[in-house]
Scaffold this motif. Structure first.
Motif, PDB file in Angstrom:
ATOM      1  N   LEU A 274      32.074  41.435  41.576  1.00 28.06           N
ATOM      2  CA  LEU A 274      33.647  41.900  40.733  1.00 28.06           C
ATOM      3  C   LEU A 274      33.830  39.907  40.105  1.00 28.06           C
ATOM      4  O   LEU A 274      35.176  39.085  39.446  1.00 28.06           O
ATOM      5  N   ARG A 276      32.387  38.616  38.102  1.00 26.69           N
ATOM      6  CA  ARG A 276      32.190  38.752  36.293  1.00 26.69           C
ATOM      7  C   ARG A 276      33.869  38.978  36.204  1.00 26.69           C
ATOM      8  O   ARG A 276      33.739  39.126  34.640  1.00 26.69           O
ATOM      9  N   TRP A 277      34.612  39.960  36.410  1.00 23.95           N
ATOM     10  CA  TRP A 277      35.453  40.717  36.277  1.00 23.95           C
ATOM     11  C   TRP A 277      36.621  40.133  36.669  1.00 23.95           C
ATOM     12  O   TRP A 277      38.050  40.462  36.031  1.00 23.95           O
ATOM     13  N   VAL A 278      37.255  39.415  37.057  1.00 25.06           N
ATOM     14  CA  VAL A 278      38.144  38.290  37.966  1.00 25.06           C
ATOM     15  C   VAL A 278      38.929  37.705  35.641  1.00 25.06           C
ATOM     16  O   VAL A 278      37.870  37.633  35.680  1.00 25.06           O
TER      17      VAL A 278
ATOM     18  N   VAL B 218      33.176  49.661  35.028  1.00 26.35           N
ATOM     19  CA  VAL B 218      33.736  48.409  34.292  1.00 26.35           C
ATOM     20  C   VAL B 218      32.984  48.812  32.769  1.00 26.35           C
ATOM     21  O   VAL B 218      34.122  49.128  32.391  1.00 26.35           O
ATOM     22  N   LEU B 247      39.559  47.575  35.395  1.00 34.09           N
ATOM     23  CA  LEU B 247      39.054  46.007  35.046  1.00 34.09           C
ATOM     24  C   LEU B 247      38.780  45.950  33.788  1.00 34.09           C
ATOM     25  O   LEU B 247      38.653  44.575  33.154  1.00 34.09           O
ATOM     26  N   TYR B 250      41.155  44.913  31.111  1.00 33.16           N
ATOM     27  CA  TYR B 250      42.058  44.063  31.393  1.00 33.16           C
ATOM     28  C   TYR B 250      41.331  42.758  30.639  1.00 33.16           C
ATOM     29  O   TYR B 250      41.083  42.149  30.051  1.00 33.16           O
ATOM     30  N   GLU B 251      39.454  43.410  30.413  1.00 30.32           N
ATOM     31  CA  GLU B 251      38.485  42.420  29.597  1.00 30.32           C
ATOM     32  C   GLU B 251      38.952  42.716  27.977  1.00 30.32           C
ATOM     33  O   GLU B 251      38.616  41.870  27.411  1.00 30.32           O
ATOM     34  N   ARG B 254      41.931  40.561  27.169  1.00 29.61           N
ATOM     35  CA  ARG B 254      41.799  39.233  27.497  1.00 29.61           C
ATOM     36  C   ARG B 254      41.136  39.025  25.944  1.00 29.61           C
ATOM     37  O   ARG B 254      41.330  38.463  25.813  1.00 29.61           O
ATOM     38  N   LEU B 274      39.387  44.940  45.955  1.00 30.58           N
ATOM     39  CA  LEU B 274      39.021  43.616  44.771  1.00 30.58           C
ATOM     40  C   LEU B 274      40.649  43.738  43.440  1.00 30.58           C
ATOM     41  O   LEU B 274      41.228  42.882  43.594  1.00 30.58           O
ATOM     42  N   TRP B 277      43.012  41.138  44.322  1.00 26.24           N
ATOM     43  CA  TRP B 277      43.668  40.185  44.053  1.00 26.24           C
ATOM     44  C   TRP B 277      42.596  39.516  42.426  1.00 26.24           C
ATOM     45  O   TRP B 277      42.211  38.133  42.312  1.00 26.24           O
ATOM     46  N   VAL B 278      42.341  40.578  41.777  1.00 30.08           N
ATOM     47  CA  VAL B 278      42.399  40.192  40.484  1.00 30.08           C
ATOM     48  C   VAL B 278      43.207  39.738  39.585  1.00 30.08           C
ATOM     49  O   VAL B 278      44.841  39.737  40.484  1.00 30.08           O
ATOM     50  N   GLY B 279      43.855  39.117  38.972  1.00 30.75           N
ATOM     51  CA  GLY B 279      44.369  38.686  38.417  1.00 30.75           C
ATOM     52  C   GLY B 279      45.197  38.909  36.699  1.00 30.75           C
ATOM     53  O   GLY B 279      44.517  38.889  35.362  1.00 30.75           O
TER      54      GLY B 279
END
Lengths: 332, 332
Positions: A274, A276-278, B218, B247, B250-251, B254, B274, B277-279
């Motif tokens: 994880l 890497r992916w947060v 992912v 996730l 998300y990447e 970004r 998780l 807790w990810v953003g």
């Protein structure tokens, strides 16, 4: 030493020795003690499993199973065991000593070929019960200094703490906080010492207000992060005890409107997938959990075959993985 | 039916029947077939484990172990088994049919009381080998429609797909993409149908360009996310096949400078720890993996005791957990 000879020496029947070896409870305590003492003195090498090899199992024991961490270890143990045609029995030991006795009973009853114990420890009496049956025990990531005769596979925690903190100092941070794991655990102590060594090498003061401790869960990181950010002179960088604590610091930063890495740099520990992916991807110290588990399993199986490996204790290397959660301070 | 009666009926010795029951290979194939056929016809209930109960094991088998997903399932199985004093043997079946035969051999040799199979399936011949020894098999989150006689515990995938998509439609999104898991897997199909049903109920067009598929990792989410964001008329919301795919989105966002949730809403599936807790924290459909595993283990152990549970197939409820990755569109 055969079962027949053990029985003769103890003055009991062969089935009684067999019961002791298999952890059965229907044996008088005095008899059990006498047989175990003889086994300890003369040694006894168990045959492998009741099913012609295909029934062989290795026991993998966690203190607790509720972390993304555990799967990294499980995968390593499973991979090595499977290559040797051995099945993995997984359990959570919990903290209740009575439950742990029951667990040892079950290892003996199943005639497991070896035990891999993760981030945990056994009482001396429990270790002795395994040793008396020739069931080797290997500890992964020991929480304390294991007794001299217990093989263990750890990682370079001091070097990891040093590398994380040096990275932050080299970026120009002078207020570097650390959130450590439980201080009574060996790996935490080593990482704290690495942190201190890096600060001192960089000519920076070690400020006790910037050193926090907590368990290895996200919530501990949230709590410590909040306290650090609430300081009159808050840190510009935090080295967290593991990746989950680092995610907690992310949360505390979001709450406080503090941007990562612009206002606060964060370094984790473990390099779980994880990381890497947060958002932002976490700079962290890679601890080779799967490799540690593989090494421990190879060692345990080698001992179960009666081999004498050259190294009974190993620390695998850690390495810093730089991603986007760290930057030079003062970009605000 | 006792072993002695089976031996008599098959015209072989008691040790030969015992060898067949324990999966030993030193039995002539014709004899094995004859004995297995008799067991199938007349039934045979195994005693539990060789070690007076404490050696009893239940087998937990994953297709692959490399996901945060697995630990949620492992925890549930371990908890229920431990409460009954039964140990959990964990393995990864892989995709090689030969390796799976070897795995069935090992289950038989260990005389496991039951098998819990996760997101996977066994060939009919392998199922028959377990059934012939009275070892019950329960499937968690079946990938296909299991044969009628195979108990299974799933979750309400269609409802989950519906809830996720309805949430996005209610926020005002009209260009809602979906990244699905592998389309040959039953849960993926159900979620796609839920997605379609929600769009149609909201009076929205189902645009085939907005439906992507990929595996549950992912990287598949990154890849699908990039393609969706590169469309001439990109979606303003994405419902991902699981949290890991989310996730990945998300990447991709970004990389493309697309903000979540301002420019793009994202919904995941599973609610792994998780997700919190990810953003930003991920809106996701909670699939009760641990409860599903507990239910499957209870069912498997109940069957191993010869009980006849009322329900051999259950789907547990899913629920939408709204966090900060979803918002009304057009905030850019």
């Amino acid at each position: 030493m055969t079962i027949a000879k053990l029985a003769e020496a103890a003055g009991v029947s062969v089935p009684t020795v067999s019961k002791v070896l298999n952890g059965r409870s229907d044996v008088a305590p005095a008899t059990r003690t006498r047989v175990e003492e003889l086994i300890r003195r003369h040694g006894y090498r168990r045959r492998r499993g009741p099913g012609g090899g295909r029934a062989a199992t290795v026991d993998l024991v966690f203190h607790e199973l509720d972390s993304a961490w555990a799967i990294e270890v499980i995968r390593g143990v499973e991979r090595v065991a499977r290559a040797e045609g051995i099945s993995v029995v997984l359990s959570e030991s919990g903290t209740d000593p009575g439950a742990r006795d029951g667990w040892v009973d079950s290892v003996l009853a199943r005639q497991s070929v070896a035990v891999v114990l993760v981030f945990s420890d056994l009482a001396a009496a429990q270790r002795a019960r395994l040793a008396a049956r020739g069931i080797p025990l290997v500890i992964v990531d020991p929480t304390g200094t294991p007794p001299d005769d217990t093989p263990s596979i750890g990682s370079a925690n001091w070097s990891g703490g040093l590398a994380a903190t040096r990275h932050l100092a080299e970026l120009g941070h002078t207020r570097v906080a650390m959130i450590s794991g439980p201080p009574d655990v060996l790996c935490s102590r080593a990482r704290i010492d690495g942190y201190r060594a890096a600060l001192e090498t960089a000519g920076l003061r070690v400020d006790p207000a910037l050193l926090r401790t907590g368990d290895f869960h996200v919530e501990a990181g949230v709590e410590a992060g909040r306290r650090l950010l609430a300081l009159a002179d808050p840190p510009t960088a935090v080295f967290a005890g593991n990746d989950l604590q680092a995610l907690g610091v992310y949360e505390a930063a979001r709450e406080a409107g503090v941007r990562i890495p612009d206002d606060l740099s964060v370094v984790g520990y473990d390099d779980l997938p994880l990381a890497r992916w947060v958002g932002p991807p976490l700079t962290t110290v890679r601890q080779p959990l799967t490799e540690m588990a593989e090494e421990a399993t190879r060692l345990a199986l080698s001992l179960s075959r009666g081999e004498r490996p050259a190294n009974l204790r190993l620390d695998l290397a850690t390495s810093l993985v730089v991603r986007q959660s760290t930057a030079a301070p003062g970009r605000r």
